[in-house]
Design an enzyme around this catalytic site. Structure first.
Site, PDB file in Angstrom:
ATOM      1  N   HIS A  93     -61.389-113.591  34.786  1.00 42.47           N
ATOM      2  CA  HIS A  93     -60.971-114.749  35.595  1.00 42.47           C
ATOM      3  C   HIS A  93     -62.010-115.029  36.683  1.00 42.47           C
ATOM      4  O   HIS A  93     -62.391-116.175  36.923  1.00 42.47           O
ATOM      5  CB  HIS A  93     -59.629-114.469  36.288  1.00 42.47           C
ATOM      6  CG  HIS A  93     -58.447-114.356  35.374  1.00 42.47           C
ATOM      7  ND1 HIS A  93     -57.550-113.322  35.440  1.00 42.47           N
ATOM      8  CD2 HIS A  93     -58.002-115.173  34.384  1.00 42.47           C
ATOM      9  CE1 HIS A  93     -56.595-113.490  34.536  1.00 42.47           C
ATOM     10  NE2 HIS A  93     -56.850-114.605  33.876  1.00 42.47           N
TER      11      HIS A  93
ATOM     12  N   LYS B 114     -40.710-117.496  34.591  1.00 38.44           N
ATOM     13  CA  LYS B 114     -41.684-116.656  33.864  1.00 38.44           C
ATOM     14  C   LYS B 114     -41.728-115.272  34.500  1.00 38.44           C
ATOM     15  O   LYS B 114     -42.002-115.130  35.685  1.00 38.44           O
ATOM     16  CB  LYS B 114     -43.078-117.297  33.898  1.00 38.44           C
ATOM     17  CG  LYS B 114     -44.084-116.463  33.144  1.00 38.44           C
ATOM     18  CD  LYS B 114     -45.313-117.184  32.722  1.00 38.44           C
ATOM     19  CE  LYS B 114     -46.231-116.177  32.011  1.00 38.44           C
ATOM     20  NZ  LYS B 114     -47.523-116.676  31.697  1.00 38.44           N
TER      21      LYS B 114
ATOM     22  N   ARG C  89     -62.107-117.795  25.630  1.00 41.10           N
ATOM     23  CA  ARG C  89     -62.767-116.535  25.267  1.00 41.10           C
ATOM     24  C   ARG C  89     -63.162-116.510  23.801  1.00 41.10           C
ATOM     25  O   ARG C  89     -64.246-116.096  23.445  1.00 41.10           O
ATOM     26  CB  ARG C  89     -61.831-115.353  25.551  1.00 41.10           C
ATOM     27  CG  ARG C  89     -61.559-115.123  27.011  1.00 41.10           C
ATOM     28  CD  ARG C  89     -60.368-114.258  27.222  1.00 41.10           C
ATOM     29  NE  ARG C  89     -59.179-114.878  26.669  1.00 41.10           N
ATOM     30  CZ  ARG C  89     -57.951-114.431  26.809  1.00 41.10           C
ATOM     31  NH1 ARG C  89     -57.738-113.304  27.465  1.00 41.10           N
ATOM     32  NH2 ARG C  89     -56.919-115.066  26.296  1.00 41.10           N
TER      33      ARG C  89
ATOM     34  N   SER D 182     -55.091-110.090  30.874  1.00 42.52           N
ATOM     35  CA  SER D 182     -54.222-109.371  31.805  1.00 42.52           C
ATOM     36  C   SER D 182     -53.239-108.482  31.034  1.00 42.52           C
ATOM     37  O   SER D 182     -52.926-107.363  31.449  1.00 42.52           O
ATOM     38  CB  SER D 182     -53.433-110.363  32.670  1.00 42.52           C
ATOM     39  OG  SER D 182     -54.307-111.184  33.389  1.00 42.52           O
TER      40      SER D 182
END
Ligand code: PNS
Length: 166
Positions: A18, A42, A91, A129
């Site tokens: 990030h 969430k 990515r 993450s």
């Protein structure tokens, strides 16, 4: 006119990948706002305050970069901050489906919005993450993946003692 870009995400926790994207974006735009998702629906490992805190520590000293909480819709946040540019890291091809879907929805909701995809350094291609949290839960070293404030907070969260890399 100043070009303001918003880099939204969960950042649960912020990774070195990030930060690589924040750094790249800061070279392209006058201002980069790292917008931390604040959505009670969430389930996140870290609270909004924890995620803001670790990010603020990480971007301190990066010119033109700020951190903020983003409740609600991203396009509403963009309007509030006078921006129409969304930054997202890409990515690998596996990211494309999800990212295209989000970019398309955001453009439908706000036709002036542009999503700018930035590719992180090769070292971070497979970093997420979620993977870091899985590795951390087994007590592995986090130094390659997380900036120091995030590694410290994740170790504390999982109550693990510090292990150095290798
Ligand atoms: O890091 P993430 O979890 O992939 O980030 C997803 C995020 C926060 C960018 C996305 O969930 C989002 O924009 N949420 C805000 C609600 C919204 O605007 N939804 C419509 C676009 S998908």
């Amino acid at each position: 006119m100043k070009k303001i870009a918003v880099y939204p995400g969960s950042f649960d926790p912020v990774t070195r990948g990030h930060l690589d994207i924040v750094h790249r974006a800061s070279r392209l735009f006058d201002r980069v706002i790292v917008a931390v998702l604040s959505n009670p629906a969430k389930k996140c490992t870290f609270s909004v305050a924890e995620r803001l805190g670790m990010l603020e520590e990480c971007v301190r000293g990066m010119p033109g970069v700020e951190v903020d909480a983003m409740p609600g819709l991203l396009v509403d946040y963009l309007r509030k901050r006078d921006s129409h540019i969304i930054i997202r890291g890409l990515r690998a091809v596996s990211d494309l489906d999800y990212e295209f879907q989000m970019a398309a929805v955001n453009r439908q909701l706000h036709p002036k919005v542009e999503t700018v995809f930035l590719m992180p350094d090769d070292r971070y291609t497979y970093l997420s993450s979620t993977i870091v949290k899985s590795v951390a839960s087994f007590g592995a070293s986090l130094d390659h993946y997380l900036p120091a404030p995030a590694a410290r907070m994740l170790r504390r969260k999982y109550r693990i003692r510090r292990k150095s890399a290798r």
